[in-house]
Design a protein around this motif. Structure first.
Motif, PDB file in Angstrom:
ATOM      1  N   ILE A  39       0.859  -1.182   0.000  1.00  0.00           N
ATOM      2  CA  ILE A  39       0.000   0.000   0.000  1.00  0.00           C
ATOM      3  C   ILE A  39       0.901   1.239   0.000  1.00  0.00           C
ATOM      4  O   ILE A  39       1.534   1.544   1.012  1.00  0.00           O
ATOM      5  N   PRO A  40       0.995   1.959  -1.131  1.00  0.00           N
ATOM      6  CA  PRO A  40       1.839   3.162  -1.151  1.00  0.00           C
ATOM      7  C   PRO A  40       1.278   4.214  -0.192  1.00  0.00           C
ATOM      8  O   PRO A  40       0.070   4.442  -0.169  1.00  0.00           O
ATOM      9  N   MET A  41       2.138   4.797   0.603  1.00  0.00           N
ATOM     10  CA  MET A  41       1.686   5.808   1.563  1.00  0.00           C
ATOM     11  C   MET A  41       2.275   7.186   1.276  1.00  0.00           C
ATOM     12  O   MET A  41       2.142   8.102   2.096  1.00  0.00           O
ATOM     13  N   SER A  42       2.918   7.328   0.135  1.00  0.00           N
ATOM     14  CA  SER A  42       3.458   8.657  -0.197  1.00  0.00           C
ATOM     15  C   SER A  42       3.632   8.757  -1.696  1.00  0.00           C
ATOM     16  O   SER A  42       3.507   7.773  -2.422  1.00  0.00           O
ATOM     17  N   ARG A  43       3.918   9.948  -2.139  1.00  0.00           N
ATOM     18  CA  ARG A  43       4.153  10.250  -3.536  1.00  0.00           C
ATOM     19  C   ARG A  43       5.422  11.087  -3.558  1.00  0.00           C
ATOM     20  O   ARG A  43       5.666  11.876  -2.642  1.00  0.00           O
ATOM     21  N   GLU A  44       6.245  10.921  -4.582  1.00  0.00           N
ATOM     22  CA  GLU A  44       7.483  11.693  -4.654  1.00  0.00           C
ATOM     23  C   GLU A  44       7.237  13.045  -5.325  1.00  0.00           C
ATOM     24  O   GLU A  44       6.463  13.134  -6.276  1.00  0.00           O
ATOM     25  N   PHE A  45       7.939  14.032  -4.853  1.00  0.00           N
ATOM     26  CA  PHE A  45       7.820  15.370  -5.434  1.00  0.00           C
ATOM     27  C   PHE A  45       9.146  15.739  -6.073  1.00  0.00           C
ATOM     28  O   PHE A  45      10.125  16.042  -5.390  1.00  0.00           O
ATOM     29  N   THR A  46       9.162  15.681  -7.385  1.00  0.00           N
ATOM     30  CA  THR A  46      10.378  15.919  -8.159  1.00  0.00           C
ATOM     31  C   THR A  46      10.043  16.870  -9.313  1.00  0.00           C
ATOM     32  O   THR A  46       8.872  17.159  -9.577  1.00  0.00           O
ATOM     33  N   ARG A  53       6.152  19.090 -12.591  1.00  0.00           N
ATOM     34  CA  ARG A  53       6.451  19.955 -13.741  1.00  0.00           C
ATOM     35  C   ARG A  53       5.378  21.013 -13.969  1.00  0.00           C
ATOM     36  O   ARG A  53       5.693  22.200 -14.110  1.00  0.00           O
ATOM     37  N   GLN A  54       4.131  20.621 -13.969  1.00  0.00           N
ATOM     38  CA  GLN A  54       3.097  21.596 -14.311  1.00  0.00           C
ATOM     39  C   GLN A  54       2.932  22.673 -13.243  1.00  0.00           C
ATOM     40  O   GLN A  54       2.693  23.835 -13.566  1.00  0.00           O
ATOM     41  N   ARG A  55       3.098  22.316 -11.990  1.00  0.00           N
ATOM     42  CA  ARG A  55       3.043  23.334 -10.943  1.00  0.00           C
ATOM     43  C   ARG A  55       4.167  24.352 -11.142  1.00  0.00           C
ATOM     44  O   ARG A  55       3.963  25.563 -11.056  1.00  0.00           O
ATOM     45  N   LEU A 109       3.544  26.501 -14.258  1.00  0.00           N
ATOM     46  CA  LEU A 109       2.475  27.485 -14.029  1.00  0.00           C
ATOM     47  C   LEU A 109       3.015  28.682 -13.249  1.00  0.00           C
ATOM     48  O   LEU A 109       2.731  29.840 -13.575  1.00  0.00           O
ATOM     49  N   LEU A 110       3.805  28.405 -12.240  1.00  0.00           N
ATOM     50  CA  LEU A 110       4.374  29.494 -11.446  1.00  0.00           C
ATOM     51  C   LEU A 110       5.275  30.374 -12.307  1.00  0.00           C
ATOM     52  O   LEU A 110       5.218  31.610 -12.230  1.00  0.00           O
ATOM     53  N   GLY A 111       6.095  29.748 -13.138  1.00  0.00           N
ATOM     54  CA  GLY A 111       6.960  30.524 -14.022  1.00  0.00           C
ATOM     55  C   GLY A 111       6.166  31.342 -15.026  1.00  0.00           C
ATOM     56  O   GLY A 111       6.556  32.453 -15.398  1.00  0.00           O
ATOM     57  N   PHE A 112       5.031  30.784 -15.458  1.00  0.00           N
ATOM     58  CA  PHE A 112       4.177  31.487 -16.423  1.00  0.00           C
ATOM     59  C   PHE A 112       3.470  32.676 -15.769  1.00  0.00           C
ATOM     60  O   PHE A 112       3.400  33.765 -16.333  1.00  0.00           O
ATOM     61  N   LEU A 113       2.965  32.455 -14.550  1.00  0.00           N
ATOM     62  CA  LEU A 113       2.214  33.522 -13.877  1.00  0.00           C
ATOM     63  C   LEU A 113       3.141  34.586 -13.289  1.00  0.00           C
ATOM     64  O   LEU A 113       2.760  35.736 -13.158  1.00  0.00           O
ATOM     65  N   LYS A 114       4.341  34.170 -12.913  1.00  0.00           N
ATOM     66  CA  LYS A 114       5.295  35.107 -12.296  1.00  0.00           C
ATOM     67  C   LYS A 114       6.604  35.075 -13.086  1.00  0.00           C
ATOM     68  O   LYS A 114       7.624  34.557 -12.588  1.00  0.00           O
ATOM     69  N   PRO A 115       6.584  35.588 -14.315  1.00  0.00           N
ATOM     70  CA  PRO A 115       7.791  35.471 -15.153  1.00  0.00           C
ATOM     71  C   PRO A 115       9.009  36.143 -14.527  1.00  0.00           C
ATOM     72  O   PRO A 115      10.142  35.783 -14.860  1.00  0.00           O
ATOM     73  N   GLU A 116       8.786  37.076 -13.620  1.00  0.00           N
ATOM     74  CA  GLU A 116       9.939  37.724 -12.985  1.00  0.00           C
ATOM     75  C   GLU A 116      10.779  36.712 -12.209  1.00  0.00           C
ATOM     76  O   GLU A 116      11.975  36.923 -11.987  1.00  0.00           O
ATOM     77  N   LEU A 117      10.159  35.593 -11.801  1.00  0.00           N
ATOM     78  CA  LEU A 117      10.922  34.568 -11.078  1.00  0.00           C
ATOM     79  C   LEU A 117      11.897  33.836 -11.992  1.00  0.00           C
ATOM     80  O   LEU A 117      12.805  33.155 -11.515  1.00  0.00           O
ATOM     81  N   LEU A 118      11.699  33.974 -13.297  1.00  0.00           N
ATOM     82  CA  LEU A 118      12.587  33.310 -14.256  1.00  0.00           C
ATOM     83  C   LEU A 118      13.770  34.203 -14.633  1.00  0.00           C
ATOM     84  O   LEU A 118      14.696  33.756 -15.324  1.00  0.00           O
ATOM     85  N   GLN A 173       2.544  24.563 -19.291  1.00  0.00           N
ATOM     86  CA  GLN A 173       1.967  24.226 -17.987  1.00  0.00           C
ATOM     87  C   GLN A 173       0.613  23.532 -18.092  1.00  0.00           C
ATOM     88  O   GLN A 173       0.170  22.900 -17.136  1.00  0.00           O
ATOM     89  N   ASN A 174      -0.052  23.661 -19.239  1.00  0.00           N
ATOM     90  CA  ASN A 174      -1.376  23.060 -19.376  1.00  0.00           C
ATOM     91  C   ASN A 174      -1.350  21.687 -20.019  1.00  0.00           C
ATOM     92  O   ASN A 174      -2.371  21.006 -20.050  1.00  0.00           O
ATOM     93  N   MET A 175      -0.219  21.300 -20.574  1.00  0.00           N
ATOM     94  CA  MET A 175      -0.175  20.110 -21.421  1.00  0.00           C
ATOM     95  C   MET A 175       0.468  18.921 -20.722  1.00  0.00           C
ATOM     96  O   MET A 175       1.452  19.066 -20.005  1.00  0.00           O
ATOM     97  N   THR A 176      -0.096  17.750 -20.980  1.00  0.00           N
ATOM     98  CA  THR A 176       0.628  16.532 -20.633  1.00  0.00           C
ATOM     99  C   THR A 176       1.207  15.914 -21.894  1.00  0.00           C
ATOM    100  O   THR A 176       2.163  15.157 -21.825  1.00  0.00           O
ATOM    101  N   GLY A 177       0.594  16.197 -23.036  1.00  0.00           N
ATOM    102  CA  GLY A 177       1.140  15.748 -24.309  1.00  0.00           C
ATOM    103  C   GLY A 177       2.133  16.753 -24.866  1.00  0.00           C
ATOM    104  O   GLY A 177       2.433  17.769 -24.232  1.00  0.00           O
TER     105      GLY A 177
END
Lengths: 505, 505
Positions: A291-298, A303-305, A308-317, A344-348
Motif C-alpha cells: 500500500i503506497p503511503m506517499s508520492r514523490e515530489f520531483t 512539472r506543471q506546478r 504554471l508558477l513561471g508562467f504567472l510570475k515570469p519575474e521569477l525566471l 503548464q497546461n499540457m501533458t502531451g
C-alpha cells in the motif's frame, strides 16, 4: 540526496555569512538547546579523518555538528567514527541492549560512498506529549478533559548541499507539530465535530464594521463538515511551514545550510498520518500486499506546478529561463524551426516554432534522477534551501520549492494487523535501487526467520533493507548480488510494526 | 448543467451585444456554415410552447438555433417538438432505420424538466479524415506515405447559461482536432520515434544570433523520448484551446452565449483517447469491471488550483473575494475570533484569527453540486464563458476557468474485447443520480437481453440509462423506482462498443 543539487554549494559558500557560533535557543517553547548545524561544506569533499574529534563533547562547533547522528543510535566515539567511514560503510542500528525505540521500531542507516563528507540523512523517533493550552473555549477546563495527548513520531530527513537543514528539522519539526496540536487537545478528544469558530484569543480585537463585506449572497446554506482527521492534517501541514520559516529566520546565525526532504509519520488516536515533502517514500506491507503511503515530489512529478508558477510570475525566471519544456536543449541554429514542447497546461507534446526566448534554459529539464529545476535541484518539496541560487546567477530557486507535505492517512483500527505488517520508510538511497516488491519480499524473508514476538526482528529487517540497497564492495564499486551498482547515497530506513509486540493499543 | 451557473445570465443579457445575425464562416478550413447559436436567454424561463416554430427551416434565427439537436437524430418537425417538450421528456435516439452511428454506437438524450428553455446538451459523432499537410520534412512526399488518417470521434457538450457554446463546440471541435493532426499524419504512421525538431515552415526566419543564451550548461545529456501517443494527446489539448479562442473571437458576432463542458473520445490507430473538461464523465465497463476514464473538474476538485491563482494574482479577486476557504460564511461579528480555514497549500483545516479581509466572499464555497467559483459557476473547466461575470460586479470569472482537458488513453489492442464491453459517456444529468455500479448493472441487464450481434443493443442500453436517470412522473416530480428524485437536468449518453458488431478493426 546524492547528485540532486548541482552548483548550489559554491554559492552557499560564497555567500559569506557569520562565522560558526553557538546558536540561540530556537523560537519554540521547551526547545532544548541543540548543537548547531555544520558550516557550509562541499558535498564532495573527502571524508573526515577518523578520530578527528567525534567524541560526544566535541571540540569545535564544526566537529560536533559534522558527526551528528540520531541520538537513539547511542553511538560511542568509536561507533561514531565507524558511522562516518565511507570506505567501510558499516550499517548502524540502535543497540540491542537497553531501551528500544517505541513500538520496537526497527532502524538502520549507512553513509554514502564518499560523495558528501558526512551522512546528510537524519532521523528522529519520539513519543511526544501534547499539553493542551488553557481551555480554548475560554472557560475553566473541565476535569474530565484537557488530559493532554500523546503522539508517536518518526521522521526521516534527507539533506542536500549540507547537513544543516536535515539536522535542524530532525531536532525541531516534531515540536512544531506539538505546538500546532496544542490548540486541538480538547477538540480532538471531544466526540462532537470540531467547532467552526472559537472565541477570540486574549487581546484580540472584537467585532468591527463590515464595510468590506461584498454583495454576493452566500451560495451555501449549510456549513461544511470538518473532521478531526483533517484538523490533524492541517496541523502537520502548518508545522512544516513554520519549520521552514524558522529555518529562514535562523539561517544566518545558525548556519542552516542546504535543505532537506522530510518524510514524517505521526500516530495519533488510532490513525497513522504519513506526511511527505520530497523524494523519500513510505509503503505499508500488509499480509504481503503493498500500500503506497506517499508520492514523490520531483521536477518531473511537479512539472506543471513549476511551469504554471513561471508562467504567472515570469519575474521569477529572471529572463534566464523559459517556462516551456523541450525534449532537449534548443540550439541557436534551430531558430525558426519547429521543436516539440509542452507548457503548464499540457501533458502531451506538440510542435512550436522556435523563437528567440525559447533559447533560454528550460525551468524544468532532464529525466529521472537527472531531472532538475533551474538546472540545479532535483527535488521540489522540502525544508530549507533559502540560500539556494542558480549557478553563475543570483536568481533564487526557493520560490519554486514547496515546503508543504502531502499527508496520507491510514486508519489502524480498520484492520486487524499481524506482527508481520509493517510501515517501511526509506530515503531515496533505498528506493533508487529497491522496488516495492523487493521490499515486500525482504519483509517476508526476514520476519519469517524470527519469532513473531522477538522485538529485534524489525531492526534486523531494517538492516537487511539497507544492506540490500548498499551491496558489497566489488569491481571498484558497491554492487548488488545481481552485479548492478548498489546505492552510493546515504541510506536510512525505519520499519514500523503495525501490530504485534510493539503494540500501541 | 442545471443549477451550475448562478447569476450569470443577467450579465450576459445586460452586456448588450449585436443583434442576432448570420455568422460569418468560422476560421477553420472546410467549416460548414452553421446555424448561429441562440441569443441570450434565461435558463429558468418557461418551456417553449409546443409547435412554436420547431420545423427544420426555422422562421427566425432564434427559433432555428433554439431547437438545434444533433443531426444524427434525424428529427422530423414533430420529433423536434417532442424533443423540446419538458412535460413529456421523451427519450430521443437515432432512428432504427437507415445508417447507424459508427461502431453501432448507442445514443440517447432527454431534455430537462423545465429549468432551462431548451436542451443545452449537444452531441457529435463523426468519422473524420485527416489529410496530411505537404510533407513536413519539406521533401516531396513518398508514395507509400501521406495516405491520410481516419479518426472516430464522439463528443458530449453540456451547456450552461445558454446553448451557444455547446452548439458551436459540437459543430467545430473535431475540426480543430483534425487541424492539429494534419501536421502529424506522416509522423504518426512512421514506426520511428517522432522527430524532436522539424525544418522551418516557409517564410520562417532562419538561424539567428544566440545572444539570449544563458550560462548554465545543459543538465541532460540525452534527449527525452516523446511517444506518438503523447503527440495525439498534445493535439487534442491544443485543439480545445483553439476552440476556446475561436469562441472568444466570435462571441460577439455569433452570440456564442454561455459555456459548456466537453467530453470527447477520439479513436486513432488502435488507441482510445478520452478528453474531459468539466463534470461529464466516462467509464469503461469491461467484463463487469469498471474502469474510470475521466475525472470531474469542479470547484471542489480544483480548489487548490483556483486558490493558488487567486493568491498569486490577487488582482483577479478584485478586492471582493478572498482566496481562503472557510467552512461557512464569516460574519462581521466574528472578527477577531478564530475560524477554521484552508489555503492553497492545505488539504487539512486549521484555525486562524478572522481579520477584515476574511470577511470578503470566498473564491470557492459550497459543497457537492452546490460548490461555486465566485458564487457563480459550478464547473471549472470547459469552453466558452468569456462573458461570464460575478453577479452585481464586473469581475470576470473566465481567468479561473481552464479550457484544457485531462486526456486518458486506453489501448484497445491490449485486451480482447467482447461485444458486452462498452465505453459509456454521460453528462452530469446521468451521473448525478446513477452510480458506476448501477451503470455496470444496467449494461449487464440490457445487453444480455439482446443477441451479441444485434446492432440495436447499444441504443437500447443508452435509452435504458437515460430512462433510469430521468425516472417517471409521480408525486409532483420525476421519480426513480426507489422513489428518490430523478435527474431534472438534461441527460445525454453515448454507449460505444469496444468489440463486437461495430468492430473497427
Amino acid at each position: 540526496m546524492l547528485n540532486r543539487v548541482r552548483s548550489a554549494v559554491a554559492h552557499l559558500v560564497s555567500s559569506g555569512g557569520a562565522p560558526p557560533s553557538r546558536p540561540k535557543s530556537p523560537d519554540l517553547p521547551n526547545a532544548t538547546s541543540a548543537p548547531p548545524a555544520a558550516p557550509p561544506q562541499a558535498p564532495r569533499s573527502p571524508p573526515a579523518r577518523a578520530g578527528s574529534g567525534g567524541a560526544a563533547p566535541a571540540r569545535t562547533v564544526e566537529a560536533r555538528a559534522s558527526f551528528s547522528r540520531p541520538t537513539f543510535l547511542q553511538l560511542s566515539p568509536g561507533g561514531l567514527r565507524r558511522a562516518d567511514d565511507h570506505a567501510g560503510r558499516a550499517v548502524q542500528s540502535p543497540p540491542d541492549t537497553g531501551r528500544r525505540l517505541p513500538w520496537s521500531t526497527g532502524y538502520a542507516e549507512v553513509i554514502n560512498a564518499g560523495k558528501s563528507r558526512h551522512n546528510e540523512d537524519q532521523a528522529c523517533c519520539e513519543v511526544v506529549y501534547v499539553e493542551g493550552r488553557r481551555s480554548v473555549s475560554g472557560a475553566p477546563r473541565e476535569p474530565s478533559r484537557g488530559q493532554g495527548l500523546c503522539f508517536y513520531y518518526w521522521g526521516l530527513f534527507d539533506g542536500h548541499a549540507g547537513g544543516g537543514a536535515a539536522e535542524m528539522a530532525s531536532r525541531l519539526l516534531h515540536r512544531h507539530i506539538r505546538e500546532q496540536l496544542k490548540d486541538l487537545v480538547e477538540i480532538l478528544q471531544d466526540p462532537l465535530p470540531p467547532p467552526l469558530c472559537l472565541p477570540s484569543t486574549p487581546g484580540a480585537p472584537g467585532s468591527s464594521d463590515s464595510s468590506q463585506l461584498v454583495g454576493p449572497q452566500s451560495c451555501w446554506s449549510s456549513q461544511k463538515e470538518v473532521t478531526h482527521e483533517s484538523l490533524v492534517v492541517g496541523a502537520i501541514e502548518n508545522a512544516f511551514q513554520l519549520m521552514d520559516e524558522q529555518m529562514a529566520r535562523e539561517r544566518r546565525g545558525h548556519q542552516v545550510e542546504g535543505g532537506c526532504c522530510a518524510l514524517v509519520v505521526v500516530y495519533l488516536l488510532g490513525k497513522v498520518y504519513v506526511a511527505n515533502a520530497g523524494d523519500s517514500r513510505a509503503i505499508i506491507v500488509r499480509n504481503g500486499e503493498i500500500i503506497p503511503m506517499s508520492r514523490e515530489f520531483t521536477p518531473e512529478t511537479e512539472r506543471q506546478r513549476l511551469q504554471l508558477l513561471g508562467f504567472l510570475k515570469p519575474e521569477l525566471l529572471g529572463g534566464e529561463f523559459t517556462h516551456l519544456e523541450f525534449p532537449r536543449r534548443v540550439q541557436p541554429k534551430e531558430l525558426g524551426q519547429r521543436m516539440l514542447y509542452r507548457d503548464q497546461n499540457m501533458t502531451g507534446w506538440a510542435y512550436k516554432k522556435i523563437e528567440l526566448e525559447d533559447l533560454r534554459f528550460p525551468l524544468v529539464c532532464g529525466e529521472g534522477k537527472k531531472a532538475r529545476v533551474m538546472a540545479t535541484i532535483g527535488v521540489t518539496r522540502g525544508l530549507g534551501d533559502h540560500n539556494l541560487r542558480v549557478c553563475s546567477s543570483t536568481l533564487p530557486i526557493k520560490p519554486f520549492l514547496s515546503c508543504f507535505p502531502e499527508v496520507r492517512v491510514y486508519d489502524l483500527t480498520q484492520y486487524e494487523h499481524c506482527p508481520d505488517d509493517v510501515l517501511v520508510l526509506g530515503t531515496d538511497g533505498l528506493w533508487d535501487v529497491t522496488s516495492d516488491c523487493e521490499v515486500a519480499a525482504t519483509v517476508d524473508r526476514v520476519l519469517s526467520a524470527y519469532e513473531p514476538n522477538d522485538p529485534s526482528r524489525y531492526t534486523a529487517l531494517a538492516q537487511a533493507l539497507v544492506l540490500g540497497a548498499r551491496g558489497t564492495p566489488r569491481d571498484r564499486g558497491w554492487r548488488l548480488p545481481n552485479n548492478k551498482l548498489g546505492s552510493g547515497d546515504d541510506i536510512s530506513v525505519f520499519v514500523i510494526p503495525l501490530g504485534g509486540p510493539g503494540s500501541y493499543s
